[in-house]
Motif scaffolding. Structure first.
Motif, PDB file in Angstrom:
ATOM      1  N   UNK A  87     -18.559 -22.088  41.033  1.00  0.00           N
ATOM      2  CA  UNK A  87     -17.621 -22.386  39.651  1.00  0.00           C
ATOM      3  C   UNK A  87     -15.998 -22.274  40.308  1.00  0.00           C
ATOM      4  N   UNK A  88     -15.760 -20.991  40.747  1.00  0.00           N
ATOM      5  CA  UNK A  88     -14.748 -20.035  41.000  1.00  0.00           C
ATOM      6  C   UNK A  88     -13.853 -21.130  42.802  1.00  0.00           C
ATOM      7  N   UNK A  92     -12.810 -28.202  39.248  1.00  0.00           N
ATOM      8  CA  UNK A  92     -13.403 -29.051  38.370  1.00  0.00           C
ATOM      9  C   UNK A  92     -14.596 -29.918  38.472  1.00  0.00           C
ATOM     10  N   UNK A  93     -14.624 -30.860  39.567  1.00  0.00           N
ATOM     11  CA  UNK A  93     -15.891 -31.237  40.543  1.00  0.00           C
ATOM     12  C   UNK A  93     -16.238 -30.522  42.077  1.00  0.00           C
ATOM     13  N   UNK A  94     -17.654 -30.525  41.577  1.00  0.00           N
ATOM     14  CA  UNK A  94     -18.715 -29.781  42.975  1.00  0.00           C
ATOM     15  C   UNK A  94     -19.099 -31.280  43.705  1.00  0.00           C
ATOM     16  N   UNK A  95     -18.630 -30.506  44.527  1.00  0.00           N
ATOM     17  CA  UNK A  95     -18.362 -32.285  45.569  1.00  0.00           C
ATOM     18  C   UNK A  95     -20.144 -31.993  45.773  1.00  0.00           C
ATOM     19  N   UNK A  96     -20.410 -31.540  46.224  1.00  0.00           N
ATOM     20  CA  UNK A  96     -22.297 -31.125  46.643  1.00  0.00           C
ATOM     21  C   UNK A  96     -23.204 -31.318  45.265  1.00  0.00           C
ATOM     22  N   UNK A  97     -23.023 -30.925  44.936  1.00  0.00           N
ATOM     23  CA  UNK A  97     -23.849 -31.214  43.592  1.00  0.00           C
ATOM     24  C   UNK A  97     -23.341 -32.867  43.293  1.00  0.00           C
ATOM     25  N   UNK A 115     -25.002 -33.440  37.754  1.00  0.00           N
ATOM     26  CA  UNK A 115     -23.094 -32.749  38.306  1.00  0.00           C
ATOM     27  C   UNK A 115     -22.399 -31.834  38.056  1.00  0.00           C
ATOM     28  N   UNK A 116     -22.964 -31.667  36.608  1.00  0.00           N
ATOM     29  CA  UNK A 116     -22.337 -31.215  36.135  1.00  0.00           C
ATOM     30  C   UNK A 116     -22.043 -29.944  35.811  1.00  0.00           C
ATOM     31  N   UNK A 117     -20.451 -29.142  36.351  1.00  0.00           N
ATOM     32  CA  UNK A 117     -19.703 -27.838  36.473  1.00  0.00           C
ATOM     33  C   UNK A 117     -19.733 -27.596  34.704  1.00  0.00           C
ATOM     34  N   UNK A 118     -19.203 -25.882  34.838  1.00  0.00           N
ATOM     35  CA  UNK A 118     -18.675 -25.588  33.281  1.00  0.00           C
ATOM     36  C   UNK A 118     -17.122 -25.887  33.434  1.00  0.00           C
ATOM     37  N   UNK A 119     -16.388 -26.768  34.160  1.00  0.00           N
ATOM     38  CA  UNK A 119     -15.808 -27.496  33.825  1.00  0.00           C
ATOM     39  C   UNK A 119     -15.860 -28.496  33.177  1.00  0.00           C
ATOM     40  N   UNK A 120     -16.730 -29.221  33.749  1.00  0.00           N
ATOM     41  CA  UNK A 120     -17.519 -30.983  33.092  1.00  0.00           C
ATOM     42  C   UNK A 120     -18.241 -30.770  31.664  1.00  0.00           C
ATOM     43  N   UNK A 121     -18.773 -29.298  31.467  1.00  0.00           N
ATOM     44  CA  UNK A 121     -19.205 -29.134  30.092  1.00  0.00           C
ATOM     45  C   UNK A 121     -18.094 -29.043  29.491  1.00  0.00           C
ATOM     46  N   UNK A 122     -17.202 -27.940  29.792  1.00  0.00           N
ATOM     47  CA  UNK A 122     -16.146 -28.204  28.764  1.00  0.00           C
ATOM     48  C   UNK A 122     -15.527 -28.358  27.996  1.00  0.00           C
ATOM     49  N   UNK A 123     -15.118 -29.997  29.288  1.00  0.00           N
ATOM     50  CA  UNK A 123     -14.438 -31.320  29.021  1.00  0.00           C
ATOM     51  C   UNK A 123     -15.144 -31.933  27.624  1.00  0.00           C
ATOM     52  N   UNK A 124     -16.727 -32.400  28.175  1.00  0.00           N
ATOM     53  CA  UNK A 124     -17.773 -32.793  26.453  1.00  0.00           C
ATOM     54  C   UNK A 124     -17.723 -32.412  26.079  1.00  0.00           C
ATOM     55  N   UNK A 140     -16.108 -37.758  32.224  1.00  0.00           N
ATOM     56  CA  UNK A 140     -15.949 -36.048  32.666  1.00  0.00           C
ATOM     57  C   UNK A 140     -15.393 -35.586  33.190  1.00  0.00           C
ATOM     58  N   UNK A 141     -15.533 -36.458  35.276  1.00  0.00           N
ATOM     59  CA  UNK A 141     -14.509 -35.397  36.315  1.00  0.00           C
ATOM     60  C   UNK A 141     -13.447 -35.618  36.289  1.00  0.00           C
ATOM     61  N   UNK A 142     -13.371 -36.044  35.233  1.00  0.00           N
ATOM     62  CA  UNK A 142     -10.712 -36.672  35.443  1.00  0.00           C
ATOM     63  C   UNK A 142     -11.056 -35.872  34.348  1.00  0.00           C
ATOM     64  N   UNK A 143     -11.343 -35.406  33.046  1.00  0.00           N
ATOM     65  CA  UNK A 143     -11.340 -34.386  32.270  1.00  0.00           C
ATOM     66  C   UNK A 143     -11.148 -32.801  32.549  1.00  0.00           C
ATOM     67  N   UNK A 144     -12.265 -32.626  33.351  1.00  0.00           N
ATOM     68  CA  UNK A 144     -12.393 -31.455  34.495  1.00  0.00           C
ATOM     69  C   UNK A 144     -11.355 -31.118  35.166  1.00  0.00           C
ATOM     70  N   UNK A 145     -11.182 -32.653  36.184  1.00  0.00           N
ATOM     71  CA  UNK A 145     -10.092 -31.991  36.913  1.00  0.00           C
ATOM     72  C   UNK A 145      -8.478 -31.419  36.319  1.00  0.00           C
ATOM     73  N   UNK A 146      -8.510 -32.105  35.309  1.00  0.00           N
ATOM     74  CA  UNK A 146      -7.673 -31.901  34.642  1.00  0.00           C
ATOM     75  C   UNK A 146      -7.163 -30.537  33.809  1.00  0.00           C
TER      76      UNK A 146
END
Length: 686
Positions: A87-88, A92-97, A115-124, A140-146
């Protein structure tokens, strides 16, 4: 195998490409909802920021805003280890995941882990969507990066802590912790933290109040994975798995419900309202009121107000024993109900008598049958004590001396002084203030009475009681109740009042009261820090046979002080001008009180010719000092003694006297001649 690998790589490339194209796609998407504009629950908090009472949102959800600092670090570590190890470090997107998710998608022809990160879950959570498709995941990835570009990691984590679903109408970790564990998530056991990590993955299917076995299994999976990642000892994992899972929800906190409701009504647009109430003391006094009310019967209620008299801040306000008890009219605010105070106003009568120089705590006063027109006051036990010191007359709450002093002080003056100090006195419709006021013939609220007693503790100055912190800046300035010496005399006398059975003596200054017909029992007292008022009675005003302030309310008062957690603070020391003398050493007119003020009136009685009663005098200065104020005296027998607010100033043989003013304000001037006759006026210096 090669085909699956190719599909996985192409899927990973597609997901990665979507992530890298976020900047272009984001421009075509509508903006995410503003996190600051989300409809959170209203929170009413106490003086240390502790939650007193939350309110559900308009659609019935419990959504309590949470910051990273609001939760146990052990829970945060477990959450990140289970949900998003990198996470840290990711953006926003974890390439490994992403690669792992693509492989699983290729192998199973469906999204497995996502492959949901916590940031992606927040976006959802900010933009809820029910479908689980590749397009939704890319969104979700786009939103997470933003989100990562706009917010810090702690801000993103705080959004997750506030919005994650926990089943039913619970959203956010604070609401879940309160509902399942009955506490804020600041301190959590390993078992509690693991359950809170597990629930958002499938909140309805794992609700412990409906599917306890599923909740237990989900908690175990979290514990196993976190143990594998962090090395938690096996015995601690086993102990956490054996810990009971809560089988039902607990009610949300509802401390100080009347105060909370009134605060929300006054500020309906505020999401967080800060009160001065001490959460710990409020809880202790609510339990005390509930327990004691039960001993009096199902229809009897108890109300308690505790204030910090230096600031006027309300520390606790128990307006009924149980807010939801219909039999006791629990939603009626009994701290603001008009009731007869019985003898609880007597200290203010004595205070004005001390201020006017009519009496001193050691002055002798008669407790004998007396009549004032058609009114003949009697003591509660229908007996008389004869001649007693004023101190004892107040401590024993004798009625005849109190009425005699009130007749000299003046009912209108007492009423005006109490009202000026902020105490709202309400008389029966169509009735003018009379001598019966001193024995309870007036209506007053517990809140106002407690405020007036706090004025005694403040050396004669009242401040308005404040319950909402936002009101402190709007509060009126202090008001004069009594002068410092008179207020100290009253407090010193009341500190010697015999306490209830099994209570320590000389710890607090207090007074009790019982209204006519056993309808209201009162006890109000103060130490050097707090003032507490107690009322006992029926909400409908019906009599409660045998209920007395001394036996019903006073024990609750002493118990309330004990539950503050501190020893009573010492009362203030005697102020300058207080006379600490036995009766025989007092000035002659203060040795014995006479109802007519002078006993047998001499023909040549002493009189103050200047200034006249009610005069306004301009203060003059010379060399930066206030000049003496002149007095002109006629009649009487020399030597003459001048008393300012009851304190002797000088003895002289001339007719032109003076005194040194302390500054602007009201002053009671009294002149006593050599035979003990006296005259008194009240003037205002400005």
């Amino acid at each position: 195998m090669r085909r699956s690998l190719a599909i996985a790589l192409s899927g990973a490339a597609l997901l990665a490409g979507g992530a890298f194209a976020a900047g272009f796609w984001a421009r075509s998407l509508p903006p995410l909802p503003d996190p600051a504009a989300l409809p959170y629950s209203i929170e009413v908090v106490g003086r240390e920021g502790r939650l007193l009472r939350p309110y559900a949102t308009g659609d019935g959800r419990w959504r309590l805003k949470a910051e990273v600092s609001d939760v146990d670090p052990r829970y945060l570590a477990m959450l990140i280890a289970y949900e998003d190890r990198r996470f840290y470090s990711h953006r926003g997107v974890d390439p490994v995941a992403v690669v792992r998710a693509a492989w699983q998608w290729a192998a199973h022809r469906e999204i497995v882990s996502g492959a949901s990160t916590l940031t992606m879950q927040v976006a959802r959570l900010l933009e809820p969507r029910s479908e689980r498709t590749l397009g939704a995941k890319l969104r979700q990835m786009v939103r997470a990066i933003a989100l990562e570009r706009a917010l810090s990691k702690d801000e993103i984590l705080s959004l997750y802590l506030s919005l994650a679903p926990y089943g039913g109408n619970l959203e956010g970790v604070r609401a879940a912790s309160l509902a399942y564990f009955g506490k804020e998530p600041k301190r959590l056991s390993r078992a509690e933290a693991a359950l809170l990590v597990a629930l958002p993955q499938s909140p309805e299917a794992r609700r412990p109040d409906r599917h306890i076995d599923r909740a237990r299994r989900a908690r175990a999976r979290v514990l196993d994975r976190v143990a594998e990642a962090t090395g938690i000892p096996a015995d601690e994992v086993a102990a956490a798995k054996a810990h009971p899972v809560p089988a039902q929800r607990k009610p949300m906190p509802a401390l100080a419900p009347h105060a909370a409701d009134q605060a929300v009504a006054a500020a309906p647009d505020s999401r967080r309202i800060e009160l001065t109430i001490d959460e710990r003391l409020q809880r202790a006094l609510e339990i005390l009121a509930r327990d004691r009310a039960d001993t009096f019967g199902r229809e009897v209620a108890v109300a308690i107000v505790a204030v910090e008299h230096a600031s006027g801040e309300v520390l606790a306000r128990v307006a009924s024993p149980d807010f939801f008890d219909k039999e006791r009219a629990g939603q009626v605010d009994l701290t603001r109900a008009l009731r007869s105070p019985g003898s609880a106003l007597k200290p203010f009568i004595y205070g004005l008598a001390f201020e006017d120089g009519l009496a001193h705590p050691e002055t002798l006063i008669d407790d004998r049958p007396a009549r004032y027109g058609s009114y003949a006051p009697e003591n509660f036990d229908s007996t008389f004590q004869g001649t007693v010191p004023v101190r004892r007359a107040l401590q024993l709450s004798l009625n005849v001396p109190a009425v005699a002093l009130l007749e000299r002080v003046g009912v209108a003056r007492l009423t005006a002084r109490l009202s000026q100090a902020g105490g709202g006195m309400v008389f029966p419709k169509g009735e003018a203030p009379g001598l019966a006021m001193g024995l309870g013939g007036v209506g007053v609220t517990l809140t106002d009475l407690t405020m007036l007693y706090a004025g005694l503790a403040r050396q004669g100055m009242t401040v308005p009681l404040v319950e909402r912190r936002s009101d402190k800046a709007l509060a009126r300035p202090p008001s004069r109740l009594l002068d410092r010496v008179a207020a100290w005399y009253v407090g010193h006398v009341l500190s010697g009042t015999p306490p209830p059975d099994n209570a320590a003596r000389n710890r607090i200054a207090f007074k009790t009261g019982t209204s006519y017909g056993y309808r209201d029992a009162w006890a109000v007292g103060f130490d050097g820090r707090r003032t507490i008022g107690v009322w006992v009675g029926r909400p409908d005003g019906a009599p409660v046979p045998g209920i007395l302030g001394r036996t019903a309310a006073a024990p609750i008062l002493f118990d309330a002080f004990a539950r503050t957690g501190d020893l009573p603070a010492p009362l203030a020391a005697a102020p300058k001008g207080a006379i600490l003398s036995a009766n025989g050493r007092l000035p002659l007119p203060l040795q014995r009180f006479s109802a007519d003020g002078e006993g047998v009136r001499p023909r040549n009685r002493v009189r103050i010719m200047f200034p006249p009663n009610g005069a306004r005098l301009e203060l003059a200065t010379a060399d930066g000092r206030l000049e003496p104020v002149a007095l002109k005296i006629a009649g009487g027998v020399e030597p003459l003694t001048v008393l300012v607010n009851g304190v002797p100033q000088q003895r002289a043989s001339g007719r032109m006297l003076s005194f040194d003013p302390m500054g602007p304000g009201f002053v009671r001037l009294t002149v006593v001649d050599g035979k003990g006759t006296a005259d008194s006026v009240m003037v205002r210096l400005q």
